[in-house]
Design a protein around this motif. Sequence first.
Motif, short mmCIF file in Angstrom:
data_model
loop_
_atom_site.label_atom_id
_atom_site.label_comp_id
_atom_site.label_asym_id
_atom_site.label_seq_id
_atom_site.Cartn_x
_atom_site.Cartn_y
_atom_site.Cartn_z
N PHE A 94 45.99 32.62 47.75
CA PHE A 94 45.02 33.04 46.75
C PHE A 94 44.17 34.18 47.28
O PHE A 94 44.09 34.42 48.49
CB PHE A 94 44.13 31.87 46.31
CG PHE A 94 43.09 31.49 47.33
CD1 PHE A 94 41.78 31.96 47.22
CD2 PHE A 94 43.41 30.68 48.40
CE1 PHE A 94 40.83 31.61 48.16
CE2 PHE A 94 42.46 30.32 49.34
CZ PHE A 94 41.16 30.79 49.22
N ALA A 95 43.55 34.89 46.35
CA ALA A 95 42.59 35.94 46.66
C ALA A 95 41.57 35.93 45.53
O ALA A 95 41.77 35.27 44.50
CB ALA A 95 43.28 37.30 46.76
N LEU A 96 40.48 36.64 45.71
CA LEU A 96 39.46 36.76 44.67
C LEU A 96 39.34 38.22 44.27
O LEU A 96 39.35 39.10 45.14
CB LEU A 96 38.11 36.27 45.17
CG LEU A 96 38.03 34.82 45.66
CD1 LEU A 96 36.65 34.53 46.22
CD2 LEU A 96 38.36 33.86 44.54
N ARG A 97 39.24 38.48 42.97
CA ARG A 97 38.97 39.83 42.47
C ARG A 97 37.58 39.77 41.84
O ARG A 97 37.35 39.00 40.92
CB ARG A 97 39.99 40.26 41.43
CG ARG A 97 39.71 41.68 40.91
CD ARG A 97 40.63 42.11 39.78
NE ARG A 97 42.00 42.09 40.21
CZ ARG A 97 42.99 41.50 39.51
NH1 ARG A 97 42.75 40.88 38.39
NH2 ARG A 97 44.23 41.54 39.94
N LEU A 98 36.66 40.58 42.36
CA LEU A 98 35.29 40.59 41.88
C LEU A 98 35.01 41.91 41.17
O LEU A 98 35.38 42.97 41.68
CB LEU A 98 34.31 40.45 43.06
CG LEU A 98 34.52 39.22 43.92
CD1 LEU A 98 35.30 39.55 45.15
CD2 LEU A 98 33.20 38.61 44.26
N ARG A 99 34.35 41.81 40.03
CA ARG A 99 33.93 43.00 39.30
C ARG A 99 32.41 42.96 39.25
O ARG A 99 31.82 42.13 38.57
CB ARG A 99 34.53 43.01 37.91
CG ARG A 99 36.05 43.08 37.96
CD ARG A 99 36.68 43.10 36.57
NE ARG A 99 38.10 42.88 36.61
CZ ARG A 99 39.01 43.80 36.93
NH1 ARG A 99 38.62 45.02 37.23
NH2 ARG A 99 40.29 43.50 36.94
N THR A 100 31.79 43.86 40.01
CA THR A 100 30.34 43.94 40.08
C THR A 100 29.94 45.31 39.55
O THR A 100 30.20 46.32 40.19
CB THR A 100 29.83 43.79 41.52
OG1 THR A 100 30.40 44.82 42.31
CG2 THR A 100 30.21 42.44 42.09
N GLY A 101 29.35 45.34 38.37
CA GLY A 101 29.03 46.63 37.77
C GLY A 101 30.31 47.40 37.51
O GLY A 101 31.23 46.91 36.90
N GLY A 102 30.41 48.61 38.02
CA GLY A 102 31.61 49.42 37.84
C GLY A 102 32.56 49.32 39.01
O GLY A 102 33.53 50.08 39.08
N GLU A 103 32.32 48.44 39.93
CA GLU A 103 33.11 48.36 41.15
C GLU A 103 34.03 47.14 41.14
O GLU A 103 33.68 46.08 40.62
CB GLU A 103 32.15 48.26 42.35
CG GLU A 103 32.82 48.28 43.67
CD GLU A 103 31.81 48.32 44.79
OE1 GLU A 103 31.97 49.18 45.65
OE2 GLU A 103 30.87 47.50 44.79
N VAL A 104 35.23 47.30 41.73
CA VAL A 104 36.18 46.20 41.87
C VAL A 104 36.40 45.95 43.35
O VAL A 104 36.67 46.88 44.12
CB VAL A 104 37.52 46.52 41.19
CG1 VAL A 104 38.51 45.38 41.38
CG2 VAL A 104 37.32 46.80 39.70
N VAL A 105 36.27 44.69 43.76
CA VAL A 105 36.49 44.28 45.15
C VAL A 105 37.53 43.18 45.14
O VAL A 105 37.44 42.25 44.32
CB VAL A 105 35.17 43.77 45.80
CG1 VAL A 105 35.43 43.21 47.17
CG2 VAL A 105 34.13 44.88 45.83
#
Length: 145
Positions: free
Chosen positions: A127-138
């Motif tokens: 597994f992994a996590l995809r984070l969307r914070t504002g306009g950024e993707v991590v």
Amino acid sequence: MNDNDEGLEGELREAAAILDPVPAPLRQIAVEAYALHDLDARIAELTFDSLVDAIPVRGAIDVPRMLTFDTGELTVDVEVTSEGLMGQLLPPQSARIEVLDGPRAGAALTADPMGRFTTDTPPTGPFALRLRTGGEVVVTEWLRA
């Protein structure tokens, strides 16, 4: 989704694979396109894994796995247990989070303004996590549960 739905989905996939198979070149193009969809995402590197970095405690059983991912500006702390995931973003901020467990996104989570998030579905494989914070993707590194 219950067990009956999963069984039916499996049967439908088998039938589609036999009656209308996806051509190999089209499958390859789809895989390559999916690999590029987060091309501009920053990678959060694993900086701590309690399975590797922690000192074992004698007599402790069913200890949660603690993970820390870091991008330089964002830290993601995650606790993995048999009952799910719990985590926090530092500095605290709201975010949309997807638990990736294959080609499809899994659980969709929301981090509150304090950066906290949780799900009661534990990962069962890589597994992994995809984070969307504002306009950024991590995106975090992939790990085995």
